[in-house]
Scaffold this motif. Structure first.
Motif, PDB file in Angstrom:
ATOM      1  N   MET A 110       4.915  25.227  21.223  1.00  0.00           N
ATOM      2  CA  MET A 110       4.069  24.739  22.309  1.00  0.00           C
ATOM      3  C   MET A 110       4.315  23.254  22.549  1.00  0.00           C
ATOM      4  O   MET A 110       4.407  22.467  21.613  1.00  0.00           O
ATOM      5  CB  MET A 110       2.596  24.966  21.976  1.00  0.00           C
ATOM      6  CG  MET A 110       1.647  24.447  23.038  1.00  0.00           C
ATOM      7  SD  MET A 110       0.472  25.698  23.547  1.00  0.00           S
ATOM      8  CE  MET A 110      -0.497  24.833  24.768  1.00  0.00           C
ATOM      9  N   VAL A 111       4.412  22.912  23.823  1.00  0.00           N
ATOM     10  CA  VAL A 111       4.594  21.514  24.221  1.00  0.00           C
ATOM     11  C   VAL A 111       3.392  21.124  25.072  1.00  0.00           C
ATOM     12  O   VAL A 111       3.051  21.833  26.027  1.00  0.00           O
ATOM     13  CB  VAL A 111       5.914  21.328  25.000  1.00  0.00           C
ATOM     14  CG1 VAL A 111       6.034  19.911  25.525  1.00  0.00           C
ATOM     15  CG2 VAL A 111       7.100  21.685  24.111  1.00  0.00           C
ATOM     16  N   PHE A 112       2.745  20.018  24.693  1.00  0.00           N
ATOM     17  CA  PHE A 112       1.489  19.631  25.334  1.00  0.00           C
ATOM     18  C   PHE A 112       1.708  18.567  26.412  1.00  0.00           C
ATOM     19  O   PHE A 112       2.659  17.792  26.353  1.00  0.00           O
ATOM     20  CB  PHE A 112       0.515  19.068  24.295  1.00  0.00           C
ATOM     21  CG  PHE A 112       0.114  20.057  23.239  1.00  0.00           C
ATOM     22  CD1 PHE A 112      -1.049  20.797  23.355  1.00  0.00           C
ATOM     23  CD2 PHE A 112       0.911  20.250  22.119  1.00  0.00           C
ATOM     24  CE1 PHE A 112      -1.424  21.702  22.376  1.00  0.00           C
ATOM     25  CE2 PHE A 112       0.549  21.160  21.133  1.00  0.00           C
ATOM     26  CZ  PHE A 112      -0.613  21.887  21.261  1.00  0.00           C
ATOM     27  N   GLN A 113       0.755  18.512  27.321  1.00  0.00           N
ATOM     28  CA  GLN A 113       0.811  17.500  28.383  1.00  0.00           C
ATOM     29  C   GLN A 113       0.859  16.084  27.807  1.00  0.00           C
ATOM     30  O   GLN A 113       1.626  15.252  28.257  1.00  0.00           O
ATOM     31  CB  GLN A 113      -0.424  17.669  29.271  1.00  0.00           C
ATOM     32  CG  GLN A 113      -0.468  16.705  30.435  1.00  0.00           C
ATOM     33  CD  GLN A 113      -1.669  16.979  31.338  1.00  0.00           C
ATOM     34  OE1 GLN A 113      -2.347  17.993  31.214  1.00  0.00           O
ATOM     35  NE2 GLN A 113      -1.912  16.083  32.268  1.00  0.00           N
ATOM     36  N   ASN A 114       0.025  15.837  26.781  1.00  0.00           N
ATOM     37  CA  ASN A 114      -0.031  14.489  26.189  1.00  0.00           C
ATOM     38  C   ASN A 114       0.829  14.369  24.937  1.00  0.00           C
ATOM     39  O   ASN A 114       0.513  13.588  24.037  1.00  0.00           O
ATOM     40  CB  ASN A 114      -1.472  14.122  25.856  1.00  0.00           C
ATOM     41  CG  ASN A 114      -2.315  14.030  27.115  1.00  0.00           C
ATOM     42  OD1 ASN A 114      -1.857  13.497  28.115  1.00  0.00           O
ATOM     43  ND2 ASN A 114      -3.507  14.578  27.078  1.00  0.00           N
TER      44      ASN A 114
ATOM     45  N   ASP B  29       2.844  23.182  28.522  1.00  0.00           N
ATOM     46  CA  ASP B  29       1.601  22.947  29.262  1.00  0.00           C
ATOM     47  C   ASP B  29       1.721  21.648  30.058  1.00  0.00           C
ATOM     48  O   ASP B  29       1.462  20.574  29.524  1.00  0.00           O
ATOM     49  CB  ASP B  29       0.426  22.881  28.275  1.00  0.00           C
ATOM     50  CG  ASP B  29      -0.910  22.827  28.997  1.00  0.00           C
ATOM     51  OD1 ASP B  29      -0.931  22.951  30.238  1.00  0.00           O
ATOM     52  OD2 ASP B  29      -1.938  22.649  28.313  1.00  0.00           O
ATOM     53  N   GLU B  30       2.100  21.749  31.287  1.00  0.00           N
ATOM     54  CA  GLU B  30       2.301  20.577  32.161  1.00  0.00           C
ATOM     55  C   GLU B  30       3.071  19.472  31.428  1.00  0.00           C
ATOM     56  O   GLU B  30       2.573  18.345  31.278  1.00  0.00           O
ATOM     57  CB  GLU B  30       0.950  20.039  32.651  1.00  0.00           C
ATOM     58  CG  GLU B  30       0.158  21.096  33.414  1.00  0.00           C
ATOM     59  CD  GLU B  30      -0.948  20.481  34.264  1.00  0.00           C
ATOM     60  OE1 GLU B  30      -0.792  19.306  34.670  1.00  0.00           O
ATOM     61  OE2 GLU B  30      -1.932  21.176  34.529  1.00  0.00           O
ATOM     62  N   PRO B  31       4.289  19.762  31.020  1.00  0.00           N
ATOM     63  CA  PRO B  31       5.012  18.829  30.137  1.00  0.00           C
ATOM     64  C   PRO B  31       5.387  17.500  30.790  1.00  0.00           C
ATOM     65  O   PRO B  31       5.702  16.553  30.078  1.00  0.00           O
ATOM     66  CB  PRO B  31       6.280  19.616  29.766  1.00  0.00           C
ATOM     67  CG  PRO B  31       6.455  20.591  30.878  1.00  0.00           C
ATOM     68  CD  PRO B  31       5.070  20.969  31.310  1.00  0.00           C
TER      69      PRO B  31
ATOM     70  N   ALA C 144      -1.953  20.495  17.875  1.00  0.00           N
ATOM     71  CA  ALA C 144      -0.501  20.420  17.740  1.00  0.00           C
ATOM     72  C   ALA C 144      -0.074  20.947  16.374  1.00  0.00           C
ATOM     73  O   ALA C 144       0.953  21.612  16.241  1.00  0.00           O
ATOM     74  CB  ALA C 144      -0.024  18.982  17.939  1.00  0.00           C
ATOM     75  N   ALA C 145      -0.874  20.646  15.346  1.00  0.00           N
ATOM     76  CA  ALA C 145      -0.567  21.141  14.006  1.00  0.00           C
ATOM     77  C   ALA C 145      -0.735  22.665  13.944  1.00  0.00           C
ATOM     78  O   ALA C 145       0.121  23.368  13.406  1.00  0.00           O
ATOM     79  CB  ALA C 145      -1.470  20.466  12.977  1.00  0.00           C
ATOM     80  N   TYR C 146      -1.833  23.168  14.535  1.00  0.00           N
ATOM     81  CA  TYR C 146      -2.046  24.621  14.542  1.00  0.00           C
ATOM     82  C   TYR C 146      -0.920  25.319  15.303  1.00  0.00           C
ATOM     83  O   TYR C 146      -0.481  26.398  14.924  1.00  0.00           O
ATOM     84  CB  TYR C 146      -3.386  24.986  15.204  1.00  0.00           C
ATOM     85  CG  TYR C 146      -4.603  24.442  14.496  1.00  0.00           C
ATOM     86  CD1 TYR C 146      -4.591  24.202  13.132  1.00  0.00           C
ATOM     87  CD2 TYR C 146      -5.780  24.179  15.204  1.00  0.00           C
ATOM     88  CE1 TYR C 146      -5.716  23.700  12.491  1.00  0.00           C
ATOM     89  CE2 TYR C 146      -6.903  23.681  14.573  1.00  0.00           C
ATOM     90  CZ  TYR C 146      -6.867  23.438  13.220  1.00  0.00           C
ATOM     91  OH  TYR C 146      -7.979  22.942  12.595  1.00  0.00           O
TER      92      TYR C 146
END
Lengths: 263, 219
Positions: free
Chosen positions: A101-105, A181-183, B122-124
């Motif tokens: 998973m890649v997060f927006q922030n 997620d909105e990278p 992020a860790a999960y």
């Protein structure tokens, strides 16, 4: 669920005929009185890049977060490789190892170097030896074009570089699916391209990807399948040529015209 | 008024012994109260009601009682209540640890709460368990963030060890007072005691400032 949310079997679809890697059926997610996802059904096939688009608050990110159990669904079902996602935390944790998973922030770990950010998953979760984890991490950082930044801390990197480290961090777990997620939403315009290029290369290598994005050019040129969400529901889906060329649903046309999209 | 500073030099060995014991008390107490504080904070934030209430009761009890009362109580009541007779030094360490653990518990709780949810997520997302995420991601950042507070707790603790002199622990304050009582050299002994506390305390405060700069996490 409207008829337009159907699968559109007539068009050719990448991976058609193979069982879906991810299957969403009538997914519902509520936060108290707010229904964030009211009815979402879609499939993701192996090697496909599925782009989720739609107005803010339409439930795209929530649906993505339900995929790896950061949010637990209230109704419907999601299956990975034909198996329903477990409802318990420990079961879901095992599933998460198979999804990146890649997060927006970005959410890089600020107390660790780029290399430390990428090795921590394999070392703690896969119990990999440090030397092996570092070797893998270096390969992943090289893949995202940051081989020379292994010793840098997140605060020393630009937004685009941080997001590329975050992609390397997710790839180090060798996931079957990558969730974005909105990278690029938190990036300066001049660094968006470098992140999209990394994603494009991943797509070319055959990575299965689900991408929540406002980058219509990316969705159009890299996406194989585009899913439009509005007010918690999937309102239309199809190949990018169809969604951007001749959308059949009024609200899709509205949304695209608000973006100034002109094909 | 005439001063006789030689009283300080004549008792240098005793003062050195007292100083050693003061340092030992402070170090041992902190060595117990840091893990103690982390455990209290994790219990408080665990979401398990029993653990969280226990932690809250502990913290509110020992944070709001005068330390000197805890010391007296540990000294006079614990042996009767438990049947064990603890040495004065052990009693002192127990009392100080109860007090400082309560403070550290609150410190760590604030530190952990200040790490945003996205870091755990992020860790999960990598497949970590809750404990792995806490140990590898949340705690290291929380500890760095609360270093200044831990530092001032340390400096307070170093001085508060003098309170255990009331139960005849031969640390620096007790030793100085004893020499004063034997020699009637009040001002000389008080000055010597002040000088030793200050000379030990000041570099510690500076050292802590340095550690804080060195290990601060930039975001």
């Amino acid at each position: 669920m409207s008829a337009a949310a159907g699968e559109g079997n007539a068009v050719h679809r990448k991976g058609a005929g193979t069982p879906p890697v991810l299957l969403y059926r009538n997914v519902v997610k509520r936060f108290g009185a707010l229904t964030a996802v009211s009815s979402a059904s879609m499939e993701v096939r192996k090697g496909e890049v599925v782009c989720l688009i739609g107005p803010s608050g339409s439930g795209k990110s929530t649906l993505l977060r339900c995929t790896n159990g950061l949010e637990l669904i209230d109704g419907g079902e999601i299956a990975l490789d034909g198996e329903l996602l477990p409802r318990d935390w420990e079961g879901m944790r095992r599933v998460r190892q198979r999804m990146g998973m890649v997060f927006q922030n970005f959410e890089l770990f600020p107390h660790k170097t780029a290399l430390g950010n990428v090795t921590i998953g394999p070392m703690t979760v896969l119990r990999m030896r440090r030397a092996d984890a570092e070797q893998r991490a270096k390969a992943m950082l090289d893949k995202v074009g940051l081989a020379d930044k292994t010793a840098s801390y997140p605060a020393q990197l630009s937004g685009g570089q941080q997001q590329r480290v975050a992609i390397a961090r997710a790839l180090a777990m060798e996931p079957e699916v990558m969730l974005f997620d909105e990278p690029t939403s938190a990036l300066d315009p001049e660094t968006i391209g470098e992140v999209l290029n990394v994603m494009k290369r991943l797509a070319k290598e055959g990575m299965t990807m689900v991408v929540v994005t406002h980058e219509m050019t990316f969705a159009r040129h890299v996406g194989n399948w585009v899913v439009v969400m509005d007010r918690g529901a999937v309102i239309e889906q199809g190949p990018p040529e169809q969604i951007f060329g001749s959308p059949t649903v009024e609200r899709t046309r509205d949304f695209l015209s608000h973006l100034g999209w002109s094909g | 008024m005439n001063f006789d500073w030689s009283v300080v030099w004549r008792n240098a060995d005793a003062l050195a012994e007292g100083t050693k014991l003061t340092i030992l008390l402070a170090v041992t107490t902190m060595a117990i109260a840091i893990p103690g504080g982390i455990v209290l904070a994790l219990m408080r934030l665990s979401g398990v009601r029993v653990l969280s209430s226990l932690s809250a009761c502990f913290v509110e009890l020992f944070r709001n009682l005068p330390l000197i009362l805890v010391i007296y109580t540990a000294y006079y009541v614990l042996p009767v209540a438990t049947g064990f007779s603890l040495s004065p030094i052990t009693t002192a360490i127990v009392a100080l640890s109860l007090n400082v653990s309560a403070y550290n518990g609150e410190t760590f709780r604030a530190g952990i709460a200040s790490i945003r949810q996205g870091q755990s997520e992020a860790a999960y997302a990598l497949g970590m368990t809750r404990w792995q995420a806490t140990r590898e991601i949340v705690l290291p950042q929380a500890v760095r963030r609360v270093l200044p507070v831990l530092a001032s707790t340390w400096v307070s603790l170093f001085k508060d060890t003098s309170l255990v002199s009331v139960v005849s622990v031969g640390e620096l304050a007790y030793t100085s007072m004893r020499i004063r009582a034997q020699t009637y050299r009040v001002l000389e002994m008080l000055t010597a005691m002040a000088a030793i506390y200050w000379l030990l305390g000041y570099p510690q405060a500076k050292l802590v400032d340095w550690i804080n700069r060195r290990y601060a996490v930039n975001e």
